[in-house]
Design a protein around this motif. Structure first.
Motif, PDB file in Angstrom:
ATOM      1  N   GLY A 193      29.684  45.082  36.629  1.00  0.00           N
ATOM      2  CA  GLY A 193      29.190  43.701  36.615  1.00  0.00           C
ATOM      3  C   GLY A 193      30.282  42.764  37.080  1.00  0.00           C
ATOM      4  O   GLY A 193      31.279  43.181  37.663  1.00  0.00           O
ATOM      5  N   GLY A 194      30.117  41.478  36.784  1.00  0.00           N
ATOM      6  CA  GLY A 194      31.112  40.507  37.220  1.00  0.00           C
ATOM      7  C   GLY A 194      31.228  40.492  38.738  1.00  0.00           C
ATOM      8  O   GLY A 194      30.321  40.918  39.450  1.00  0.00           O
ATOM      9  N   MET A 195      32.362  40.042  39.223  1.00  0.00           N
ATOM     10  CA  MET A 195      32.580  40.060  40.672  1.00  0.00           C
ATOM     11  C   MET A 195      34.036  39.819  41.006  1.00  0.00           C
ATOM     12  O   MET A 195      34.788  39.268  40.204  1.00  0.00           O
ATOM     13  N   LEU A 196      34.404  40.267  42.178  1.00  0.00           N
ATOM     14  CA  LEU A 196      35.693  39.926  42.788  1.00  0.00           C
ATOM     15  C   LEU A 196      35.381  39.006  43.958  1.00  0.00           C
ATOM     16  O   LEU A 196      34.582  39.357  44.825  1.00  0.00           O
ATOM     17  N   VAL A 197      36.006  37.842  43.962  1.00  0.00           N
ATOM     18  CA  VAL A 197      35.732  36.824  44.972  1.00  0.00           C
ATOM     19  C   VAL A 197      37.015  36.583  45.771  1.00  0.00           C
ATOM     20  O   VAL A 197      38.094  36.460  45.180  1.00  0.00           O
ATOM     21  N   PRO A 198      36.954  36.509  47.093  1.00  0.00           N
ATOM     22  CA  PRO A 198      38.167  36.195  47.861  1.00  0.00           C
ATOM     23  C   PRO A 198      38.797  34.901  47.350  1.00  0.00           C
ATOM     24  O   PRO A 198      38.100  33.927  47.042  1.00  0.00           O
ATOM     25  N   ASN A 199      40.133  34.898  47.261  1.00  0.00           N
ATOM     26  CA  ASN A 199      40.827  33.731  46.693  1.00  0.00           C
ATOM     27  C   ASN A 199      41.019  32.579  47.676  1.00  0.00           C
ATOM     28  O   ASN A 199      41.556  31.545  47.307  1.00  0.00           O
ATOM     29  N   GLY A 200      40.599  32.739  48.917  1.00  0.00           N
ATOM     30  CA  GLY A 200      40.686  31.657  49.891  1.00  0.00           C
ATOM     31  C   GLY A 200      42.052  31.455  50.507  1.00  0.00           C
ATOM     32  O   GLY A 200      42.253  30.499  51.253  1.00  0.00           O
ATOM     33  N   LEU A 201      43.006  32.332  50.222  1.00  0.00           N
ATOM     34  CA  LEU A 201      44.368  32.164  50.738  1.00  0.00           C
ATOM     35  C   LEU A 201      44.681  33.069  51.922  1.00  0.00           C
ATOM     36  O   LEU A 201      45.800  33.084  52.399  1.00  0.00           O
ATOM     37  N   ASP A 202      43.712  33.846  52.374  1.00  0.00           N
ATOM     38  CA  ASP A 202      43.917  34.767  53.490  1.00  0.00           C
ATOM     39  C   ASP A 202      45.059  35.752  53.250  1.00  0.00           C
ATOM     40  O   ASP A 202      45.722  36.191  54.181  1.00  0.00           O
ATOM     41  N   ASP A 203      45.313  36.072  51.970  1.00  0.00           N
ATOM     42  CA  ASP A 203      46.343  37.052  51.647  1.00  0.00           C
ATOM     43  C   ASP A 203      45.738  38.334  51.071  1.00  0.00           C
ATOM     44  O   ASP A 203      46.456  39.205  50.595  1.00  0.00           O
ATOM     45  N   GLY A 204      44.411  38.445  51.117  1.00  0.00           N
ATOM     46  CA  GLY A 204      43.733  39.623  50.585  1.00  0.00           C
ATOM     47  C   GLY A 204      43.517  39.594  49.086  1.00  0.00           C
ATOM     48  O   GLY A 204      42.947  40.524  48.517  1.00  0.00           O
ATOM     49  N   GLY A 205      43.980  38.538  48.424  1.00  0.00           N
ATOM     50  CA  GLY A 205      43.831  38.440  46.977  1.00  0.00           C
ATOM     51  C   GLY A 205      42.406  38.083  46.578  1.00  0.00           C
ATOM     52  O   GLY A 205      41.628  37.551  47.375  1.00  0.00           O
ATOM     53  N   THR A 206      42.081  38.399  45.339  1.00  0.00           N
ATOM     54  CA  THR A 206      40.750  38.097  44.834  1.00  0.00           C
ATOM     55  C   THR A 206      40.829  37.422  43.471  1.00  0.00           C
ATOM     56  O   THR A 206      41.838  37.508  42.775  1.00  0.00           O
ATOM     57  N   ILE A 207      39.746  36.769  43.124  1.00  0.00           N
ATOM     58  CA  ILE A 207      39.545  36.179  41.806  1.00  0.00           C
ATOM     59  C   ILE A 207      38.659  37.153  41.039  1.00  0.00           C
ATOM     60  O   ILE A 207      37.606  37.553  41.530  1.00  0.00           O
ATOM     61  N   CYS A 208      39.083  37.531  39.844  1.00  0.00           N
ATOM     62  CA  CYS A 208      38.334  38.496  39.033  1.00  0.00           C
ATOM     63  C   CYS A 208      37.475  37.753  38.014  1.00  0.00           C
ATOM     64  O   CYS A 208      37.985  36.962  37.212  1.00  0.00           O
ATOM     65  N   VAL A 209      36.161  38.014  38.038  1.00  0.00           N
ATOM     66  CA  VAL A 209      35.209  37.399  37.110  1.00  0.00           C
ATOM     67  C   VAL A 209      34.609  38.505  36.244  1.00  0.00           C
ATOM     68  O   VAL A 209      34.120  39.510  36.764  1.00  0.00           O
ATOM     69  N   VAL A 210      34.661  38.310  34.919  1.00  0.00           N
ATOM     70  CA  VAL A 210      34.089  39.260  33.962  1.00  0.00           C
ATOM     71  C   VAL A 210      33.102  38.513  33.081  1.00  0.00           C
ATOM     72  O   VAL A 210      33.356  37.379  32.670  1.00  0.00           O
ATOM     73  N   ASN A 211      31.960  39.144  32.803  1.00  0.00           N
ATOM     74  CA  ASN A 211      30.963  38.584  31.889  1.00  0.00           C
ATOM     75  C   ASN A 211      31.001  39.354  30.579  1.00  0.00           C
ATOM     76  O   ASN A 211      31.281  40.552  30.564  1.00  0.00           O
ATOM     77  N   ALA A 212      30.715  38.640  29.468  1.00  0.00           N
ATOM     78  CA  ALA A 212      30.691  39.272  28.152  1.00  0.00           C
ATOM     79  C   ALA A 212      29.431  38.889  27.403  1.00  0.00           C
ATOM     80  O   ALA A 212      29.000  37.734  27.453  1.00  0.00           O
ATOM     81  N   ALA A 213      28.845  39.862  26.719  1.00  0.00           N
ATOM     82  CA  ALA A 213      27.789  39.625  25.744  1.00  0.00           C
ATOM     83  C   ALA A 213      28.327  40.143  24.418  1.00  0.00           C
ATOM     84  O   ALA A 213      28.717  41.312  24.318  1.00  0.00           O
ATOM     85  N   VAL A 214      28.395  39.268  23.430  1.00  0.00           N
ATOM     86  CA  VAL A 214      28.920  39.630  22.115  1.00  0.00           C
ATOM     87  C   VAL A 214      27.756  39.600  21.129  1.00  0.00           C
ATOM     88  O   VAL A 214      27.178  38.540  20.883  1.00  0.00           O
ATOM     89  N   GLU A 215      27.426  40.760  20.596  1.00  0.00           N
ATOM     90  CA  GLU A 215      26.313  40.886  19.654  1.00  0.00           C
ATOM     91  C   GLU A 215      26.889  41.003  18.238  1.00  0.00           C
ATOM     92  O   GLU A 215      27.808  41.780  17.999  1.00  0.00           O
TER      93      GLU A 215
END
Length: 115
Positions: free
Chosen positions: A87-109
């Motif tokens: 789940g979640g996603m890796l999004v390009p960081n916009g810096l043209d250096d190949g880096g990504t932004i890491c997004v994680v989702n949580a469900a806490v029951e």
């Protein structure tokens, strides 16, 4: 696990380090950050019951696996179990250096088990 009494949802992001653990702990804190369950704790203390907390993390498949002990440490109370799923996603960081932004989702029951 006993039937859930509450389900809290959150999202966490690591903008710089592509760190799934940092994003996961932020997602869990986001999910529980505006909730306080004093009545449940009071009920558990008087009845001898247990608070069960089940965390489901949606982590990008290409991200490193989060440190589950660090995620568990963000939860202040209860018997904690954690499942990690795609789940979640890796999004390009916009810096043209190949880096990504890491997004994680949580469900806490949150559930209550009586003894």
């Amino acid at each position: 696990m006993a039937p859930a009494m509450f389900i809290e949802l959150g999202m966490g992001v690591d903008l710089q380090g592509q760190d799934a653990t940092k994003a996961a702990t932020r997602a869990v804190r986001d999910a529980i950050g505006r909730n306080y369950l004093p009545g449940v704790r009071r009920m558990l203390e008087s009845s001898g019951g247990r608070m069960l907390v089940h965390v489901r993390l949606g982590v990008p498949a290409d991200a490193a696996k989060p440190d589950l002990a660090a995620v568990r440490a963000t939860l202040p109370y209860g018997e904690v179990t954690i499942d990690v799923m795609p789940g979640g996603m890796l999004v390009p960081n916009g810096l043209d250096d190949g880096g990504t932004i890491c997004v994680v989702n949580a469900a806490v029951e949150v559930a209550v088990a009586t003894t």
